[in-house]
Design a protein around this motif. Structure first.
Motif, PDB file in Angstrom:
ATOM      1  N   UNK F 103       0.850  -1.179   0.063  1.00  0.00           N
ATOM      2  CA  UNK F 103      -0.073  -0.104   0.245  1.00  0.00           C
ATOM      3  C   UNK F 103       0.753   1.148  -0.113  1.00  0.00           C
ATOM      4  N   UNK F 104       0.551   2.233  -0.842  1.00  0.00           N
ATOM      5  CA  UNK F 104       1.327   3.567  -0.762  1.00  0.00           C
ATOM      6  C   UNK F 104       0.218   4.574  -0.732  1.00  0.00           C
ATOM      7  N   UNK F 105       0.480   5.836   0.157  1.00  0.00           N
ATOM      8  CA  UNK F 105      -0.299   6.832   0.238  1.00  0.00           C
ATOM      9  C   UNK F 105       0.368   8.218   0.004  1.00  0.00           C
ATOM     10  N   UNK F 106       0.275   8.824  -0.758  1.00  0.00           N
ATOM     11  CA  UNK F 106       0.876  10.111  -1.118  1.00  0.00           C
ATOM     12  C   UNK F 106       0.059  11.323  -0.687  1.00  0.00           C
ATOM     13  N   UNK F 107       0.423  12.401   0.051  1.00  0.00           N
ATOM     14  CA  UNK F 107      -0.261  13.408   0.549  1.00  0.00           C
ATOM     15  C   UNK F 107       0.556  14.896   0.056  1.00  0.00           C
ATOM     16  N   UNK F 108      -0.067  15.905  -0.279  1.00  0.00           N
ATOM     17  CA  UNK F 108       0.602  17.090  -0.373  1.00  0.00           C
ATOM     18  C   UNK F 108      -0.137  18.410   0.265  1.00  0.00           C
ATOM     19  N   UNK F 109       0.586  19.396   0.329  1.00  0.00           N
ATOM     20  CA  UNK F 109       0.247  20.330   1.035  1.00  0.00           C
ATOM     21  C   UNK F 109       0.982  21.526   0.544  1.00  0.00           C
ATOM     22  N   UNK F 110       0.339  22.856   0.800  1.00  0.00           N
ATOM     23  CA  UNK F 110       1.392  24.117   0.681  1.00  0.00           C
ATOM     24  C   UNK F 110       1.026  24.711   2.082  1.00  0.00           C
ATOM     25  N   UNK F 111       2.108  24.402   2.993  1.00  0.00           N
ATOM     26  CA  UNK F 111       1.734  24.861   4.517  1.00  0.00           C
ATOM     27  C   UNK F 111       3.400  24.905   5.162  1.00  0.00           C
ATOM     28  N   UNK F 112       3.358  25.300   6.295  1.00  0.00           N
ATOM     29  CA  UNK F 112       4.558  25.432   6.957  1.00  0.00           C
ATOM     30  C   UNK F 112       4.884  24.334   7.629  1.00  0.00           C
ATOM     31  N   UNK F 113       4.252  23.157   7.565  1.00  0.00           N
ATOM     32  CA  UNK F 113       4.898  22.012   8.134  1.00  0.00           C
ATOM     33  C   UNK F 113       4.393  20.798   7.303  1.00  0.00           C
ATOM     34  N   UNK F 114       5.031  19.711   7.291  1.00  0.00           N
ATOM     35  CA  UNK F 114       4.952  18.613   6.583  1.00  0.00           C
ATOM     36  C   UNK F 114       3.811  17.631   6.512  1.00  0.00           C
ATOM     37  N   UNK F 115       3.682  16.724   5.759  1.00  0.00           N
ATOM     38  CA  UNK F 115       2.585  15.669   5.695  1.00  0.00           C
ATOM     39  C   UNK F 115       3.053  14.346   5.803  1.00  0.00           C
ATOM     40  N   UNK F 116       3.988  14.190   6.757  1.00  0.00           N
ATOM     41  CA  UNK F 116       4.591  12.640   6.736  1.00  0.00           C
ATOM     42  C   UNK F 116       3.594  12.097   7.479  1.00  0.00           C
ATOM     43  N   UNK F 117       2.884  12.625   8.565  1.00  0.00           N
ATOM     44  CA  UNK F 117       2.031  11.864   9.313  1.00  0.00           C
ATOM     45  C   UNK F 117       0.645  11.671   8.893  1.00  0.00           C
ATOM     46  N   UNK F 118       0.347  12.448   7.783  1.00  0.00           N
ATOM     47  CA  UNK F 118      -0.945  12.416   7.079  1.00  0.00           C
ATOM     48  C   UNK F 118      -0.785  11.031   6.326  1.00  0.00           C
ATOM     49  N   UNK F 119       0.345  10.958   5.570  1.00  0.00           N
ATOM     50  CA  UNK F 119       0.590   9.822   4.538  1.00  0.00           C
ATOM     51  C   UNK F 119       0.681   8.696   5.387  1.00  0.00           C
ATOM     52  N   UNK F 120       1.370   8.387   6.593  1.00  0.00           N
ATOM     53  CA  UNK F 120       1.327   7.366   7.426  1.00  0.00           C
ATOM     54  C   UNK F 120      -0.170   7.011   7.998  1.00  0.00           C
ATOM     55  N   UNK F 121      -1.057   8.026   8.262  1.00  0.00           N
ATOM     56  CA  UNK F 121      -2.147   7.691   8.850  1.00  0.00           C
ATOM     57  C   UNK F 121      -2.954   6.849   7.701  1.00  0.00           C
ATOM     58  N   UNK F 122      -2.939   7.690   6.491  1.00  0.00           N
ATOM     59  CA  UNK F 122      -3.710   7.182   5.304  1.00  0.00           C
ATOM     60  C   UNK F 122      -3.458   5.599   5.025  1.00  0.00           C
ATOM     61  N   UNK F 123      -2.295   5.444   5.009  1.00  0.00           N
ATOM     62  CA  UNK F 123      -1.690   4.109   4.634  1.00  0.00           C
ATOM     63  C   UNK F 123      -2.363   3.139   5.933  1.00  0.00           C
ATOM     64  N   UNK F 124      -2.025   3.654   6.861  1.00  0.00           N
ATOM     65  CA  UNK F 124      -2.464   2.676   8.162  1.00  0.00           C
ATOM     66  C   UNK F 124      -3.999   2.273   8.100  1.00  0.00           C
ATOM     67  N   UNK F 125      -4.730   3.349   7.959  1.00  0.00           N
ATOM     68  CA  UNK F 125      -6.098   3.373   7.807  1.00  0.00           C
ATOM     69  C   UNK F 125      -6.718   2.321   6.851  1.00  0.00           C
ATOM     70  N   UNK F 126      -5.749   2.433   5.868  1.00  0.00           N
ATOM     71  CA  UNK F 126      -6.245   1.610   4.718  1.00  0.00           C
ATOM     72  C   UNK F 126      -6.037   0.087   4.906  1.00  0.00           C
ATOM     73  N   UNK F 127      -4.786   0.126   5.447  1.00  0.00           N
ATOM     74  CA  UNK F 127      -4.320  -1.413   5.777  1.00  0.00           C
ATOM     75  C   UNK F 127      -5.369  -1.901   6.914  1.00  0.00           C
ATOM     76  N   UNK F 128      -5.778  -1.247   7.985  1.00  0.00           N
ATOM     77  CA  UNK F 128      -6.695  -1.919   9.093  1.00  0.00           C
ATOM     78  C   UNK F 128      -7.933  -2.176   8.470  1.00  0.00           C
ATOM     79  N   UNK F 129      -8.604  -1.261   7.390  1.00  0.00           N
ATOM     80  CA  UNK F 129      -9.703  -1.517   6.880  1.00  0.00           C
ATOM     81  C   UNK F 129      -9.704  -3.035   6.191  1.00  0.00           C
TER      82      UNK F 129
END
Lengths: 165, 165, 165, 165, 165, 165
Positions: F103-129
């Motif tokens: 499973x791969x999850x890619x997340x993007x934003x234009x903001x002051x901080x990164x989206x590593x946790x968003x990508x990790x949360x997405x891929x984990x929730x997909x796997x748990x589902x």
């Protein structure tokens, strides 16, 4: 109509459309819903309004809070910084035993994508709340004609429903 | 219709009705919504289904998750332990350039209050999701006739919409 | 006071207390909060009430919805099937330039653990909402005396605040 | 005080104020709350801290997460991109059998509207969490003096509570 | 393995399985996750623990709150009245430059369906939180072996992982 | 590794790091997870895909919605305006009775901080589902190797896992 559905990735699966490169501009959308109810139910709502009990006041708070919840309800919606949410009610004509209630929700943002879904979610949540608060008296109430009335801003240009207000 | 609106307390203000003394019984409700769209839009949805991209699959997940969110969306709804949520789609007639899509949501619980609002919220969220995923192609899509189709269980007895399926 | 804090596990870390073996009984709790504001602010609230704009109506919806959100706000709270939520307001004395507003929230359930936190969360959210809606006029408003007024049911017995109503 | 309540639309109903035209500037707010508890309860909290069990650590997480939830709790609050949330605790004086605990929450953003409600929500959620984790030992604990301590940024100018720290 | 996937309705679409007729019995599940990190990162976590800053305290609150959020994260999960949530940490062996951290989450309910997903969601959220709080120092941390360790109760009988603790 | 953990304030307590002064730049992150299951379970997933029932379609919606929920799940994460979320699946090798799903999850934003946790949360929730929807058939399924694959943008520079794709 030559556009394709934009909510699918290369695997043909749903994804949240990439709006990173889009311009943040002011966008506004207005959605509309109509409820058909018994004339007696409308009278109860009106009466409630004259006391402190106000079905529409609760529906309005519901609509505003639901607009903020849109990305949690509509899976492919982007989270957005809403700058305005307004919900309005207008009593329509009474025809025999039936009365009509018109609902409008207007939402604005300055962002890379529009707020149509936020306006539609707000107006729908307000309508469902009215159903909830009146269902002990009138289970046959129907929500009719949930639709986008108008939107401005964004690359796809303005939209105004034909025959819309 | 002699019932009063039950969502108001002694101050005439809205409250969440006290169901502490009510009997926990099996309750089920089915809600219905209809979407009117261009025949071309329906064709796009169908086509998507034939690839892996499936608008209705996303709408269905949206409907089921929204049923669970009902007490967060409808202010006076009780939080409920839902024991079943199902969402179904049926393509209706195509009349000239217009196509119809029927949506049904059925929700069940064993609790002191019914699940009409959960069924209505599920069917509405599914319909809004379809709008969202097709709006690039057809902004004029309309949700029509959101209504309670049937409910069973509870003290107020069963309800089946006149002329309903 | 010989009890220990019950929210820690064998590692000395916080956990959600195991209530699996406890008896499900009827439990009710009432919480109280007081807001101190300028007499002029209270007049604005009252005036709003006479039009359709009703600060307290919004605060009440906020309180009821927050009660349902308690386990999302208070980390160690159990998710509970609430069977009743009510929020009430009483204008207190005006002393010179200061006016008092009393808020009460009552919550009930039939469950293995009590609803003190739900009542406290409801009354606090209602008070914060009043602050929010009046802060353009009166940033110095203060919420005072958020406290548990009374609780009934459960193994630890009934509680009624000394000097409480 | 000549300002009017700004949370009402033309129909006199509550709405989310339109901030679309306002300037995005750096804004910061600090809120304060005080808890009064038995000196013995404070000792239990301190003791917990010396083991790994740490009431204040849980309260702090609760406060930070609640700040992010503010627009879901306070109906007319705008969703905001928070850039900082901090919660601090200070033990106050012990007077006879009573001990005081001071809580501060500071929140910042760069946006069109301020973060007073976020700071107030954070400090309140932290205080309620402390109540929750100590209520087995001390049901009479009281939250006192929830208030805005200071805010900077925004068109209405800076605010600093008279007599505040 | 002759069982079919149970999450699909007659249309072959996903639904929330009907558990209305199932027996409410006590159910408990324990999930396990392991994090591999640099030995230096583990030292930082330990050091944090000795001051008041405690990565594991935050992770534990995250795990407990996530367990309550399971039906919002896993689409087909039933909302459940959780009666117990506990999260535990155990430092594993240090091999050269690598250190291991074991996480366990145990969840219980008395309901018609089990709590495997709640335990798995809790342990995963706790692990992701540790990643978040340490990622400035160690982006290469990996979560390994998220799995169900054990479950008891329910018609499908008890399960205990082969070779599990 | 000379960096300190950045999630603690002056009191040594966890806080949400102040990013007010950081530059808003485009940031993207990709996370990866792998599920090990019985070859028979993989066959059931594939079969479901050929009918309308599609485990991966549900998992994908779950992943996308979870990305948006990240700041509610990971306590110290900033709320972010996500501009893109995508989840992809790839069947890996079948070794004897075991099959792998990437499973791969890619997340993007234009903001002051990164989206590593968003990508990790997405891929984990997909796997748990996926686990949730297949657990009736295969309780021993394991999620393996949840990790950050790559990130771009931000002051700390780009990261690409050694040996990563």
């Amino acid at each position: 109509m030559t556009e394709k559905l934009t909510h699918f990735n290369e695997q043909g699966r749903a994804h949240m459309v990439d709006v990173t490169q889009k311009q943040a501009t002011r966008r506004e959308a207005t959605a509309y819903a109509q409820i058909v109810m018994r004339a007696e139910t409308m009278a109860l709502i009106r009466e409630g309004k004259m006391k402190k009990g106000d079905v529409l006041a609760v529906a309005q708070v519901a609509g505003i809070m639901a607009a903020k919840k849109t990305p949690e309800i509509i899976p492919m919606c982007h989270p957005l910084p809403l700058t305005k949410v307004d919900v309005r009610f207008e009593e329509g004509a009474v025809t025999g035993e039936e009365a009509l209630l018109d609902l409008y929700a207007t939402v604005a943002t300055t962002y890379q994508t529009g707020v149509e879904m936020e306006a539609l979610t707000a107006v729908t949540a307000a309508a469902l709340t009215i159903y909830d608060m009146c269902k002990a008296a009138d289970k046959g109430m129907t929500i009719r004609e949930v639709r986008l009335e108008e939107k401005t801003g964004g690359k796809s240009g303005d939209f105004r429903r034909e025959g819309g207000q």
